[in-house]
Design a protein around this motif. Structure first.
Motif, PDB file in Angstrom:
ATOM      1  N   ALA A 129      34.761  37.693  38.113  1.00 14.22           N
ATOM      2  CA  ALA A 129      34.393  37.691  36.740  1.00 14.22           C
ATOM      3  C   ALA A 129      34.974  36.397  36.016  1.00 14.22           C
ATOM      4  O   ALA A 129      34.542  35.794  35.074  1.00 14.22           O
ATOM      5  N   ALA A 130      36.575  36.151  36.423  1.00 12.68           N
ATOM      6  CA  ALA A 130      37.140  35.024  35.724  1.00 12.68           C
ATOM      7  C   ALA A 130      36.616  33.738  36.225  1.00 12.68           C
ATOM      8  O   ALA A 130      36.311  33.061  35.234  1.00 12.68           O
ATOM      9  N   ALA A 131      36.149  33.562  37.464  1.00  8.00           N
ATOM     10  CA  ALA A 131      35.386  32.252  37.921  1.00  8.00           C
ATOM     11  C   ALA A 131      34.218  32.103  37.103  1.00  8.00           C
ATOM     12  O   ALA A 131      33.877  30.850  36.652  1.00  8.00           O
ATOM     13  N   THR A 132      33.509  33.261  36.997  1.00  7.61           N
ATOM     14  CA  THR A 132      32.127  33.356  36.264  1.00  7.61           C
ATOM     15  C   THR A 132      32.266  32.829  34.684  1.00  7.61           C
ATOM     16  O   THR A 132      31.501  32.139  34.202  1.00  7.61           O
ATOM     17  N   ALA A 133      33.171  33.339  34.216  1.00  7.23           N
ATOM     18  CA  ALA A 133      33.659  33.064  32.596  1.00  7.23           C
ATOM     19  C   ALA A 133      33.839  31.588  32.526  1.00  7.23           C
ATOM     20  O   ALA A 133      33.337  31.105  31.546  1.00  7.23           O
ATOM     21  N   VAL A 134      34.754  31.067  33.162  1.00  7.38           N
ATOM     22  CA  VAL A 134      35.276  29.907  32.963  1.00  7.38           C
ATOM     23  C   VAL A 134      34.067  28.956  33.065  1.00  7.38           C
ATOM     24  O   VAL A 134      33.773  28.131  32.504  1.00  7.38           O
ATOM     25  N   LEU A 135      33.433  28.942  34.329  1.00 12.80           N
ATOM     26  CA  LEU A 135      32.418  27.998  34.591  1.00 12.80           C
ATOM     27  C   LEU A 135      30.987  28.026  33.674  1.00 12.80           C
ATOM     28  O   LEU A 135      30.427  27.203  33.060  1.00 12.80           O
ATOM     29  N   SER A 136      30.712  29.597  33.268  1.00 12.16           N
ATOM     30  CA  SER A 136      29.673  29.775  32.246  1.00 12.16           C
ATOM     31  C   SER A 136      30.072  29.294  31.126  1.00 12.16           C
ATOM     32  O   SER A 136      29.181  28.720  30.411  1.00 12.16           O
ATOM     33  N   ALA A 137      31.204  29.398  30.608  1.00 10.81           N
ATOM     34  CA  ALA A 137      31.683  28.977  29.078  1.00 10.81           C
ATOM     35  C   ALA A 137      31.722  27.291  29.163  1.00 10.81           C
ATOM     36  O   ALA A 137      31.038  26.843  28.051  1.00 10.81           O
ATOM     37  N   LYS A 151      30.625  43.803  34.277  1.00 11.11           N
ATOM     38  CA  LYS A 151      29.748  44.540  34.654  1.00 11.11           C
ATOM     39  C   LYS A 151      28.666  44.063  35.665  1.00 11.11           C
ATOM     40  O   LYS A 151      28.287  44.639  36.717  1.00 11.11           O
ATOM     41  N   ASP A 152      28.187  42.942  35.434  1.00 10.50           N
ATOM     42  CA  ASP A 152      27.240  42.168  36.296  1.00 10.50           C
ATOM     43  C   ASP A 152      27.990  41.768  37.632  1.00 10.50           C
ATOM     44  O   ASP A 152      27.217  41.683  38.735  1.00 10.50           O
ATOM     45  N   THR A 153      29.334  41.673  37.702  1.00 13.54           N
ATOM     46  CA  THR A 153      29.951  41.486  38.945  1.00 13.54           C
ATOM     47  C   THR A 153      29.704  42.844  40.027  1.00 13.54           C
ATOM     48  O   THR A 153      29.684  42.516  41.189  1.00 13.54           O
ATOM     49  N   SER A 154      29.283  43.809  39.579  1.00 11.33           N
ATOM     50  CA  SER A 154      28.677  45.194  40.446  1.00 11.33           C
ATOM     51  C   SER A 154      27.697  44.699  41.138  1.00 11.33           C
ATOM     52  O   SER A 154      27.322  45.677  42.349  1.00 11.33           O
ATOM     53  N   LEU A 155      26.936  43.761  40.924  1.00 15.47           N
ATOM     54  CA  LEU A 155      25.677  43.092  41.793  1.00 15.47           C
ATOM     55  C   LEU A 155      26.232  42.659  43.159  1.00 15.47           C
ATOM     56  O   LEU A 155      25.513  42.282  43.967  1.00 15.47           O
ATOM     57  N   GLY A 156      27.735  42.468  43.273  1.00 17.30           N
ATOM     58  CA  GLY A 156      28.072  41.980  44.592  1.00 17.30           C
ATOM     59  C   GLY A 156      27.791  42.755  45.702  1.00 17.30           C
ATOM     60  O   GLY A 156      27.767  42.067  47.042  1.00 17.30           O
ATOM     61  N   PHE A 157      27.374  43.904  45.503  1.00 20.44           N
ATOM     62  CA  PHE A 157      26.986  44.765  46.680  1.00 20.44           C
ATOM     63  C   PHE A 157      25.615  44.211  47.359  1.00 20.44           C
ATOM     64  O   PHE A 157      25.892  44.363  48.730  1.00 20.44           O
ATOM     65  N   VAL A 158      24.906  43.224  46.703  1.00 22.65           N
ATOM     66  CA  VAL A 158      23.840  43.068  47.304  1.00 22.65           C
ATOM     67  C   VAL A 158      24.101  42.028  48.291  1.00 22.65           C
ATOM     68  O   VAL A 158      23.497  41.824  49.382  1.00 22.65           O
ATOM     69  N   VAL A 159      25.267  41.126  48.225  1.00 22.25           N
ATOM     70  CA  VAL A 159      25.903  40.067  49.239  1.00 22.25           C
ATOM     71  C   VAL A 159      27.058  40.597  49.872  1.00 22.25           C
ATOM     72  O   VAL A 159      27.498  39.985  50.661  1.00 22.25           O
ATOM     73  N   SER A 160      27.290  41.990  50.008  1.00 20.05           N
ATOM     74  CA  SER A 160      28.274  42.494  50.677  1.00 20.05           C
ATOM     75  C   SER A 160      29.540  41.947  50.163  1.00 20.05           C
ATOM     76  O   SER A 160      30.635  41.640  50.816  1.00 20.05           O
ATOM     77  N   TYR A 161      29.881  41.548  48.875  1.00 18.19           N
ATOM     78  CA  TYR A 161      30.984  40.978  48.413  1.00 18.19           C
ATOM     79  C   TYR A 161      31.728  42.051  48.081  1.00 18.19           C
ATOM     80  O   TYR A 161      31.404  43.149  47.215  1.00 18.19           O
ATOM     81  N   THR A 162      33.111  42.193  48.443  1.00 18.42           N
ATOM     82  CA  THR A 162      33.816  43.525  48.277  1.00 18.42           C
ATOM     83  C   THR A 162      34.385  43.669  46.777  1.00 18.42           C
ATOM     84  O   THR A 162      35.713  43.612  46.873  1.00 18.42           O
ATOM     85  N   GLU A 163      33.628  43.630  45.869  1.00 16.72           N
ATOM     86  CA  GLU A 163      34.098  44.100  44.618  1.00 16.72           C
ATOM     87  C   GLU A 163      34.406  45.477  44.542  1.00 16.72           C
ATOM     88  O   GLU A 163      34.221  46.304  45.380  1.00 16.72           O
ATOM     89  N   LEU A 164      34.602  46.202  43.374  1.00 14.28           N
ATOM     90  CA  LEU A 164      35.074  47.094  43.082  1.00 14.28           C
ATOM     91  C   LEU A 164      33.838  48.230  43.376  1.00 14.28           C
ATOM     92  O   LEU A 164      34.191  49.246  44.095  1.00 14.28           O
ATOM     93  N   LEU A 165      32.803  47.963  43.047  1.00 16.87           N
ATOM     94  CA  LEU A 165      31.695  48.990  43.274  1.00 16.87           C
ATOM     95  C   LEU A 165      31.254  49.037  44.825  1.00 16.87           C
ATOM     96  O   LEU A 165      31.033  50.267  45.426  1.00 16.87           O
ATOM     97  N   TYR A 166      31.107  47.730  45.261  1.00 13.76           N
ATOM     98  CA  TYR A 166      31.098  47.784  46.888  1.00 13.76           C
ATOM     99  C   TYR A 166      32.111  48.529  47.560  1.00 13.76           C
ATOM    100  O   TYR A 166      31.891  49.457  48.737  1.00 13.76           O
ATOM    101  N   SER A 167      33.383  48.411  47.074  1.00 11.39           N
ATOM    102  CA  SER A 167      34.496  49.262  47.798  1.00 11.39           C
ATOM    103  C   SER A 167      34.408  50.825  47.698  1.00 11.39           C
ATOM    104  O   SER A 167      34.742  51.350  48.420  1.00 11.39           O
TER     105      SER A 167
END
Length: 289
Positions: free
Chosen positions: A76-84, A208-224
């Motif tokens: 989320a932090a990386a996305t926020a900085v680059l998106s902004a 909340k969008d980072t929860s889509l990390g399960f699609v790429v098997s990134y071990t964020e909170l929802l995938y964990s």
């Protein structure tokens, strides 16, 4: 409602406020009824038994979940900085005097505001590797989120800049500043200050969008949580705990947004209690006196 709150929406009238209150009450009643029914069902099928919640009182379980939360925060932090950063460039492009630049920025914003983030993730996951572009799991999540959220940030920045009094720009040009200097030194600092609550609120959706990390098997909170529920066979308990974690984090961000909004709308006073003197020309938004 102060000027800061009117940047992105209009103040509701008496009828609209009454409808909002009624909808809020009905919504609260519906949510309370739903929670009561869910608790009753959980108790009926033994999901509230102490032994089914006991694993969540141990440190190894929480360490695993906190590792997933940290991965979520990093993404989320990386996305926020680059998106902004990209969103600010797009907003300046939409406000540029050069027509091709305006068209390109507007096309980007209009396209990626409508394209689902999940579709962009599928592009990075399946399409780009066919052309030799294969990101790590972290960037397979972050890059699509940046592409999508940059369009949202661009509109927030553009709305904030356009909401400022034109006297700011005219005063800067009058004292000899170039247009780029006026934007950098006068307009942007004030716009960013006013938009701070809206930017923080955008972070809530981004997290909340980072929860889509399960699609790429990134071990964020929802995938964990998915992995943990498979291991412990405690599906309901695991995802209720994860929902509470998301609620705590997003509620904290929302609180920050409300505090920033209150501070921006509060008149500034000296420590002695005396009112502030009139602001200088480039800050007041008025004309030369």
């Amino acid at each position: 409602m102060n000027q800061t709150q009117q940047i992105l929406f209009d103040e509701p009238g008496p009828r609209a406020r009454r409808r909002i209150r009624i909808a809020t009450v009905l919504g609260a009643v519906a949510v309370a009824a739903g929670v009561a029914w869910a608790v009753h069902q959980f108790g009926r099928y033994g999901e509230l038994a102490a032994e089914r919640w006991q694993p969540f009182t141990t440190w190894p379980i929480w360490r695993y979940l906190l590792d997933g939360l940290w991965a979520t925060v990093r993404a989320a932090a990386a996305t926020a900085v680059l998106s902004a950063a990209l969103g600010l460039l797009l907003a300046l492009g939409r406000l540029s005097e050069r027509r091709p630049l305006r068209w390109l920025a507007a096309a980007y914003v209009e396209v990626f505001r409508t394209v689902p983030v999940l579709l962009l993730i599928y592009v990075t996951l399946f399409a780009l590797p066919q052309y030799g572009i294969n990101f790590s799991l972290f960037w397979k999540l972050v890059v699509p989120l940046v592409v999508a959220n940059a369009a949202a940030f661009a509109e927030i920045f553009r709305a904030g800049i356009l909401a400022l009094d034109r006297g700011q720009t005219e005063a800067g040009l009058a004292v000899g500043l170039r247009r780029g200097q006026v934007m950098r030194l006068v307009v942007l600092p004030q716009a960013l200050l006013r938009l701070a609550p809206s930017l923080v609120s955008q972070l809530v959706g981004l997290l909340k969008d980072t929860s889509l990390g399960f699609v790429v098997s990134y071990t964020e909170l929802l995938y964990s949580g998915q992995v943990l529920s498979t291991y412990t066979h405690l599906l309901i308990q695991t995802f209720l705990v994860i929902a509470l974690i998301y609620l705590a984090v997003n509620a904290s961000l929302s609180k920050v947004a409300r505090v920033l909004q209150a501070r921006n709308g509060r008149p500034t006073r000296r420590r002695t209690g005396a009112p502030e003197p009139e602001a200088p020309l480039l800050i007041s938004g008025g004309t030369a006196r």
